[in-house]
Design a protein around this motif. Structure first.
Motif, PDB file in Angstrom:
ATOM      1  N   LYS A 164       9.651  -7.183   3.642  1.00 52.47           N
ATOM      2  CA  LYS A 164       8.582  -7.102   2.635  1.00 52.47           C
ATOM      3  C   LYS A 164       7.201  -7.213   3.277  1.00 52.47           C
ATOM      4  CE  LYS A 164       5.687  -9.149  -0.508  1.00 52.47           C
ATOM      5  NZ  LYS A 164       4.556 -10.067  -0.297  1.00 52.47           N
ATOM      6  N   ASN A 165       7.034  -8.178   4.170  1.00 53.15           N
ATOM      7  CA  ASN A 165       5.725  -8.405   4.782  1.00 53.15           C
ATOM      8  C   ASN A 165       5.266  -7.197   5.590  1.00 53.15           C
ATOM      9  OD1 ASN A 165       5.595 -10.976   3.681  1.00 53.15           O
ATOM     10  ND2 ASN A 165       6.511 -11.952   5.473  1.00 53.15           N
ATOM     11  N   TRP A 166       6.155  -6.648   6.423  1.00 51.94           N
ATOM     12  CA  TRP A 166       5.751  -5.525   7.267  1.00 51.94           C
ATOM     13  C   TRP A 166       5.623  -4.234   6.468  1.00 51.94           C
ATOM     14  CZ3 TRP A 166       3.300  -6.183  11.442  1.00 51.94           C
ATOM     15  CH2 TRP A 166       3.555  -7.274  12.264  1.00 51.94           C
ATOM     16  N   THR A 167       6.458  -4.069   5.454  1.00 57.20           N
ATOM     17  CA  THR A 167       6.324  -2.889   4.600  1.00 57.20           C
ATOM     18  C   THR A 167       4.977  -2.894   3.892  1.00 57.20           C
ATOM     19  OG1 THR A 167       8.722  -2.776   4.250  1.00 57.20           O
ATOM     20  CG2 THR A 167       7.321  -1.613   2.675  1.00 57.20           C
ATOM     21  N   GLU A 168       4.563  -4.061   3.441  1.00 54.79           N
ATOM     22  CA  GLU A 168       3.280  -4.171   2.764  1.00 54.79           C
ATOM     23  C   GLU A 168       2.129  -3.855   3.716  1.00 54.79           C
ATOM     24  OE1 GLU A 168       1.893  -7.098  -0.745  1.00 54.79           O
ATOM     25  OE2 GLU A 168       2.310  -8.095   1.163  1.00 54.79           O
ATOM     26  N   LYS A 169       2.203  -4.364   4.940  1.00 57.75           N
ATOM     27  CA  LYS A 169       1.140  -4.091   5.924  1.00 57.75           C
ATOM     28  C   LYS A 169       1.101  -2.603   6.295  1.00 57.75           C
ATOM     29  CE  LYS A 169       1.084  -8.698   8.026  1.00 57.75           C
ATOM     30  NZ  LYS A 169       1.299  -9.485   9.265  1.00 57.75           N
ATOM     31  N   ILE A 170       2.275  -2.011   6.514  1.00 57.13           N
ATOM     32  CA  ILE A 170       2.324  -0.585   6.862  1.00 57.13           C
ATOM     33  C   ILE A 170       1.802   0.253   5.712  1.00 57.13           C
ATOM     34  CG2 ILE A 170       3.906   1.333   7.342  1.00 57.13           C
ATOM     35  CD1 ILE A 170       5.650  -0.665   8.882  1.00 57.13           C
ATOM     36  N   PHE A 171       2.165  -0.109   4.491  1.00 52.56           N
ATOM     37  CA  PHE A 171       1.708   0.626   3.315  1.00 52.56           C
ATOM     38  C   PHE A 171       0.180   0.574   3.205  1.00 52.56           C
ATOM     39  CE2 PHE A 171       0.484   0.565  -1.177  1.00 52.56           C
ATOM     40  CZ  PHE A 171       0.972   1.790  -1.586  1.00 52.56           C
ATOM     41  N   ARG A 172      -0.389  -0.631   3.312  1.00 54.77           N
ATOM     42  CA  ARG A 172      -1.846  -0.777   3.189  1.00 54.77           C
ATOM     43  C   ARG A 172      -2.585  -0.030   4.290  1.00 54.77           C
ATOM     44  NH1 ARG A 172      -1.654  -1.680  -1.883  1.00 54.77           N
ATOM     45  NH2 ARG A 172      -0.610  -3.627  -2.462  1.00 54.77           N
ATOM     46  N   GLN A 173      -2.097  -0.138   5.526  1.00 55.75           N
ATOM     47  CA  GLN A 173      -2.799   0.514   6.633  1.00 55.75           C
ATOM     48  C   GLN A 173      -2.653   2.034   6.574  1.00 55.75           C
ATOM     49  OE1 GLN A 173      -4.840  -1.149   8.524  1.00 55.75           O
ATOM     50  NE2 GLN A 173      -5.496   0.765   9.462  1.00 55.75           N
ATOM     51  N   THR A 174      -1.528   2.529   6.066  1.00 56.19           N
ATOM     52  CA  THR A 174      -1.379   3.978   5.896  1.00 56.19           C
ATOM     53  C   THR A 174      -2.355   4.487   4.853  1.00 56.19           C
ATOM     54  OG1 THR A 174       0.982   3.794   6.441  1.00 56.19           O
ATOM     55  CG2 THR A 174       0.259   5.828   5.394  1.00 56.19           C
ATOM     56  N   GLU A 175      -2.556   3.701   3.795  1.00 55.41           N
ATOM     57  CA  GLU A 175      -3.562   4.073   2.795  1.00 55.41           C
ATOM     58  C   GLU A 175      -4.948   4.158   3.430  1.00 55.41           C
ATOM     59  OE1 GLU A 175      -2.325   2.737  -1.667  1.00 55.41           O
ATOM     60  OE2 GLU A 175      -3.126   1.167  -0.367  1.00 55.41           O
ATOM     61  N   VAL A 176      -5.266   3.198   4.293  1.00 54.17           N
ATOM     62  CA  VAL A 176      -6.571   3.208   4.968  1.00 54.17           C
ATOM     63  C   VAL A 176      -6.683   4.416   5.891  1.00 54.17           C
ATOM     64  CG1 VAL A 176      -8.037   1.949   6.591  1.00 54.17           C
ATOM     65  CG2 VAL A 176      -6.821   0.704   4.799  1.00 54.17           C
ATOM     66  N   LEU A 177      -5.595   4.738   6.579  1.00 54.64           N
ATOM     67  CA  LEU A 177      -5.606   5.895   7.485  1.00 54.64           C
ATOM     68  C   LEU A 177      -5.843   7.194   6.727  1.00 54.64           C
ATOM     69  CD1 LEU A 177      -5.036   7.220  10.283  1.00 54.64           C
ATOM     70  CD2 LEU A 177      -2.624   7.268   9.623  1.00 54.64           C
ATOM     71  N   LEU A 178      -5.143   7.366   5.622  1.00 57.53           N
ATOM     72  CA  LEU A 178      -5.251   8.615   4.875  1.00 57.53           C
ATOM     73  C   LEU A 178      -6.522   8.678   4.029  1.00 57.53           C
ATOM     74  CD1 LEU A 178      -1.542   8.977   3.695  1.00 57.53           C
ATOM     75  CD2 LEU A 178      -2.649  10.092   5.637  1.00 57.53           C
ATOM     76  N   GLN A 179      -6.990   7.522   3.575  1.00 54.25           N
ATOM     77  CA  GLN A 179      -8.216   7.497   2.765  1.00 54.25           C
ATOM     78  C   GLN A 179      -9.070   6.317   3.221  1.00 54.25           C
ATOM     79  OE1 GLN A 179     -11.011   8.283   1.333  1.00 54.25           O
ATOM     80  NE2 GLN A 179      -9.783   9.601  -0.019  1.00 54.25           N
ATOM     81  N   PRO A 180      -9.962   6.539   4.192  1.00 47.34           N
ATOM     82  CA  PRO A 180     -10.771   5.427   4.722  1.00 47.34           C
ATOM     83  C   PRO A 180     -11.768   4.869   3.710  1.00 47.34           C
ATOM     84  CG  PRO A 180     -10.738   7.318   6.233  1.00 47.34           C
ATOM     85  CD  PRO A 180     -10.177   7.788   4.936  1.00 47.34           C
ATOM     86  N   ASN A 181     -12.112   5.626   2.679  1.00 47.78           N
ATOM     87  CA  ASN A 181     -13.118   5.199   1.714  1.00 47.78           C
ATOM     88  C   ASN A 181     -12.521   4.164   0.753  1.00 47.78           C
ATOM     89  OD1 ASN A 181     -15.106   4.873  -0.189  1.00 47.78           O
ATOM     90  ND2 ASN A 181     -15.522   7.043  -0.430  1.00 47.78           N
ATOM     91  N   PRO A 182     -12.995   2.900   0.768  1.00 51.48           N
ATOM     92  CA  PRO A 182     -12.427   1.880  -0.130  1.00 51.48           C
ATOM     93  C   PRO A 182     -12.632   2.220  -1.607  1.00 51.48           C
ATOM     94  CG  PRO A 182     -13.818   0.878   1.568  1.00 51.48           C
ATOM     95  CD  PRO A 182     -14.023   2.337   1.649  1.00 51.48           C
ATOM     96  N   SER A 183     -13.787   2.788  -1.931  1.00 52.68           N
ATOM     97  CA  SER A 183     -14.057   3.133  -3.335  1.00 52.68           C
ATOM     98  C   SER A 183     -13.064   4.169  -3.841  1.00 52.68           C
ATOM     99  CB  SER A 183     -15.490   3.660  -3.474  1.00 52.68           C
ATOM    100  OG  SER A 183     -16.427   2.685  -3.068  1.00 52.68           O
ATOM    101  N   ALA A 184     -12.751   5.133  -2.999  1.00 57.39           N
ATOM    102  CA  ALA A 184     -11.776   6.154  -3.388  1.00 57.39           C
ATOM    103  C   ALA A 184     -10.393   5.551  -3.581  1.00 57.39           C
ATOM    104  CB  ALA A 184     -11.736   7.265  -2.336  1.00 57.39           C
ATOM    105  N   ARG A 185     -10.037   4.580  -2.743  1.00 59.80           N
ATOM    106  CA  ARG A 185      -8.726   3.930  -2.889  1.00 59.80           C
ATOM    107  C   ARG A 185      -8.658   3.133  -4.183  1.00 59.80           C
ATOM    108  NH1 ARG A 185      -9.496   2.515   2.561  1.00 59.80           N
ATOM    109  NH2 ARG A 185      -9.650   0.291   2.035  1.00 59.80           N
ATOM    110  N   ILE A 186      -9.761   2.450  -4.520  1.00 65.81           N
ATOM    111  CA  ILE A 186      -9.792   1.694  -5.774  1.00 65.81           C
ATOM    112  C   ILE A 186      -9.666   2.647  -6.965  1.00 65.81           C
ATOM    113  CG2 ILE A 186     -11.253   0.256  -7.244  1.00 65.81           C
ATOM    114  CD1 ILE A 186     -12.376  -1.002  -4.708  1.00 65.81           C
ATOM    115  N   GLU A 187     -10.352   3.780  -6.886  1.00 68.55           N
ATOM    116  CA  GLU A 187     -10.267   4.768  -7.963  1.00 68.55           C
ATOM    117  C   GLU A 187      -8.838   5.275  -8.120  1.00 68.55           C
ATOM    118  OE1 GLU A 187     -12.224   9.103  -9.199  1.00 68.55           O
ATOM    119  OE2 GLU A 187     -12.637   8.192  -7.248  1.00 68.55           O
ATOM    120  N   GLU A 188      -8.186   5.571  -7.007  1.00 64.43           N
ATOM    121  CA  GLU A 188      -6.801   6.034  -7.055  1.00 64.43           C
ATOM    122  C   GLU A 188      -5.892   4.963  -7.652  1.00 64.43           C
ATOM    123  OE1 GLU A 188      -5.877   7.061  -3.069  1.00 64.43           O
ATOM    124  OE2 GLU A 188      -7.101   8.899  -3.056  1.00 64.43           O
TER     125      GLU A 188
END
Length: 397
Positions: free
Chosen positions: A50-74
């Protein structure tokens, strides 16, 4: 409001006894039933997953969409179960700006036409990026999110229920232990004195009451043990499913890597095609460079090809490269200052004896002479000397 007062009071009592048991365990004043080693290992593995899946998931989101505002909108669109509007990628926006600028500068000018070409390829890069985002979201991010928001929540709920069952079991064990101690105490100290027959009756009655309490506690303990064992089995089966989760995530990871490989391959192809497009007009760039060199005093060495460029088209005829038909190549002498080292980017076959053949990746010394065509330099390799095309070189500091 319609509610069952008895059930509410019973639930409150159970909660209180669990809280007391938990507190006493933390203080070391009560015994705790330990889970078997296999179940403990499964729990530790599940927590790690669970811990590593969560970290990989969050960092992949950052990689694909570096803009925090866009991630919040999504995130909000996803929670509201609404379709996310199409968003222009940065490369597509840059391409559009370039093409709009070309309209103002003049699409027929060298700079304007180049902006149009580069802008078109930037849009293609943006399209490839959009495809990567969509593919990665479906094939990689969605399975990880489903695990975190679905499977893991089920596992957490069952683990919490198992902990409650364990607390109930330990409460029953403590209650039985206290009842047996009280029964033993009552049975070991009866009053047999003839002068006190009433105390003897009371003592015998207390012993019978504690015996009934022991029987009741044993029955509750058997029931709690059954509930605990059943919940432990349910939790174990769910935790063993983590292995299947790993297999599924492995497949998703491979699909993510394939999507990345396809994206970078498309980007590489687009950039190679763009370089070929730009290399079709070397004279226009050379003319601009020559004009700027005359006005600003720059050396034609600045027109050398950038590293990694595709092989340029052959420069124009070198018959007038030295600007004077009477000047012979063997008479050219290197200047006291201004010579530089250059790395050859591509093989080049000399067209005549005044030129120097080149091999890719070799190092030569280059310099220019007054009146020389900016497309050419004088190159020296040992005792060999001749004209070399500047577009085949990478000038070194």
């Amino acid at each position: 409001m319609d509610f069952n007062v008895k059930k509410l009071a019973s639930d409150a009592g159970v909660f209180f006894t669990r809280a007391v048991q938990y507190t006493e365990e933390k203080l070391g004043q009560a015994e705790k039933t330990e889970l078997d080693a296999h179940l403990e290992n499964l729990i530790a593995r599940a927590d790690c997953t669970k811990n590593w899946t969560e970290k990989i998931f969050r960092q992949t989101e950052v990689l694909l969409q570096p803009n925090p505002s866009a991630r919040i909108e999504e995130f909000f669109y996803e929670k509201l179960d609404k379709k996310l509007p199409t968003r222009t990628t940065n490369a597509e926006l840059l391409g559009q700006y370039m093409q709009d600028a070309a309209k103002d500068f003049g699409p027929g000018t060298p700079y304007g036409s180049t902006l149009i070409t580069v802008g078109e390829y930037q849009k293609r890069l943006g399209g490839a990026e959009r495809e990567l985002l969509q593919t990665s979201a479906i094939n990689f991010l969605t399975p990880l999110r489903n695990f975190l928001e679905g499977d893991w929540k089920t596992i957490s709920r069952e683990r919490k229920l198992l902990e409650n069952r364990r607390l109930d079991l330990d409460v029953c064990k403590a209650r039985l232990k206290k009842a047996k101690l009280a029964e033993a105490k009552a049975a070991a100290a009866p009053d047999f004195q003839e002068t006190r027959p009433r105390n003897y009756v009371l003592s015998a009655s207390a012993s019978a009451l504690w015996s009934e309490e022991v029987d009741k506690a044993e029955q509750e303990l058997r029931l709690a043990q059954t509930e605990f064992d059943r919940q432990a089995e349910v939790t174990r089966l769910l935790l063993e499913g983590i292995s299947s989760t790993h297999v599924n995530h492995l497949r998703c990871l491979q699909e993510f890597v394939e999507a990345q490989a396809a994206y970078y391959a498309q980007c590489h192809k687009h950039m190679q095609d763009l370089q070929k497009e730009l290399s079709r007009f070397p004279n226009a760039f050379a003319t601009n460079a020559s004009a700027s060199g005359v006005s600003a005093g720059h050396s034609p060495l600045a027109t050398a090809t950038l590293p990694g460029a595709s092989s340029p088209s052959h420069p124009h005829n070198a018959s007038n490269a030295l600007g004077s038909g009477t000047l012979k190549i063997e008479e050219v002498k290197p200047p006291a200052t201004g010579t530089r080292k250059a790395k050859v980017l591509y093989d080049y076959d000399a067209a005549d004896t005044s030129e120097l053949s080149l091999l890719a990746d070799e190092l030569i010394t280059v310099y220019t002479v007054p009146g020389m065509d900016p497309d050419w330099l004088i190159g020296e390799r040992g005792n060999q000397k001749g004209k070399v095309p500047v577009t085949y070189l990478e000038l070194l500091s």
